[in-house]
Design an enzyme around this catalytic site. Structure first.
Site, mmCIF file in Angstrom:
data_model
loop_
_atom_site.group_PDB
_atom_site.id
_atom_site.type_symbol
_atom_site.label_atom_id
_atom_site.label_comp_id
_atom_site.label_asym_id
_atom_site.label_seq_id
_atom_site.Cartn_x
_atom_site.Cartn_y
_atom_site.Cartn_z
ATOM 1 N N HIS A 56 43.402 32.491 47.586
ATOM 2 C CA HIS A 56 42.131 32.135 46.951
ATOM 3 C C HIS A 56 42.337 32.099 45.441
ATOM 4 O O HIS A 56 43.205 32.805 44.897
ATOM 5 C CB HIS A 56 41.065 33.172 47.284
ATOM 6 C CG HIS A 56 40.659 33.186 48.710
ATOM 7 N ND1 HIS A 56 39.541 33.851 49.154
ATOM 8 C CD2 HIS A 56 41.211 32.635 49.817
ATOM 9 C CE1 HIS A 56 39.409 33.705 50.459
ATOM 10 N NE2 HIS A 56 40.424 32.970 50.881
ATOM 11 N N GLU A 58 40.723 33.413 43.077
ATOM 12 C CA GLU A 58 40.586 34.728 42.451
ATOM 13 C C GLU A 58 41.859 35.554 42.600
ATOM 14 O O GLU A 58 42.325 36.193 41.647
ATOM 15 C CB GLU A 58 39.429 35.521 43.075
ATOM 16 C CG GLU A 58 38.095 34.847 42.999
ATOM 17 C CD GLU A 58 37.751 34.072 44.274
ATOM 18 O OE1 GLU A 58 38.572 33.248 44.730
ATOM 19 O OE2 GLU A 58 36.655 34.289 44.808
ATOM 20 N N CYS A 86 34.661 36.396 48.001
ATOM 21 C CA CYS A 86 34.601 37.014 49.329
ATOM 22 C C CYS A 86 34.923 38.501 49.185
ATOM 23 O O CYS A 86 35.286 38.976 48.097
ATOM 24 C CB CYS A 86 35.600 36.329 50.266
ATOM 25 S SG CYS A 86 37.330 36.660 49.865
ATOM 26 N N CYS A 89 38.484 39.196 47.774
ATOM 27 C CA CYS A 89 38.632 38.945 46.340
ATOM 28 C C CYS A 89 37.837 39.935 45.503
ATOM 29 O O CYS A 89 38.288 40.356 44.435
ATOM 30 C CB CYS A 89 38.233 37.504 46.029
ATOM 31 S SG CYS A 89 39.368 36.303 46.778
#
Length: 153
Positions: A56, A58, A86, A89
Site C-alpha cells: 500500500h 502508506e 486501512c 497501514c
C-alpha cells in the site's frame, strides 16, 4: 501545519495517486513529510506490480522514509494519503510514531481510522497519531470512482 499546507501536501499525494492509475494500480498516493514540512518520501500503491498485498502507498512511503532517515521511528513526521488508511497501514503509522495522519476520502468498507478497526482509539494502540480527514476528499474520491468505473466498463 496549517490547512493550506495540508492541502498543498495532499495535492502531492494526489499526483502519486494519478501515477498509480498510469501504472494500473488502485489510485492511492502518499507523501511523508518531516516536522518542518519537507517531503521525505512519496509513493503510490504497487500491490499489482509487486504482487504484494502489503504494498500500500502508506506502507511504502513509511518504509522509504525510515530507510532514508535511517530510523525505525519517525516522530514529528506526517503522513498524507488520499484514502483513509486501512487497519494495517494505521498500525504501521502508530508503530512508526508518526505525529499526524492526514487523509483525503473516507473508506467506509476498508478504513481503519474513522471506520472499521479505528486503530488509534483502541486501548491496545501504543501511539495515537493525530488524525485529520477530508483534505481534498472530493478529488481523492473522484479519482477512485473513475478508476473503478473504467475497470467495470
Amino acid at each position: 501545519m496549517d490547512r493550506d499546507s495540508d492541502i498543498a501536501l495532499m495535492r502531492l499525494a494526489l499526483e502519486q495517486a494519478e501515477a498509480a492509475v498510469a501504472a494500473g494500480e488502485v489510485p492511492i498516493g502518499a507523501v511523508l513529510v518531516d516536522a518542518d514540512g519537507r517531503v521525505v518520501a512519496r509513493a503510490h500503491n504497487l500491490v499489482e506490480r509487486l504482487k504484494d498485498p502489503t504494498a500500500h502507498a502508506e506502507m511504502l512511503v513509511i518504509r522509504e522514509a525510515a530507510r532514508l532517515l535511517d530510523a525505525k521511528r519517525l516522530p514529528g513526521c506526517s503522513l498524507y494519503v488520499t484514502l483513509e488508511p486501512c487497519a494495517m497501514c494505521a498500525t504501521a503509522a502508530s508503530f512508526a510514531r508518526l505525529a499526524r495522519v492526514v487523509f483525503g476520502a473516507e473508506d467506509p468498507k476498508g478504513g481503519g481510522v474513522v471506520h472499521g478497526a479505528r486503530v488509534f482509539t483502541q486501548t491496545t494502540c501504543h501511539w495515537r497519531c493525530e488524525t485529520i480527514g477530508g483534505i481534498e476528499a472530493e478529488a481523492s474520491a473522484d479519482l477512485l470512482r473513475a478508476f473503478f468505473r473504467a475497470r467495470r466498463s
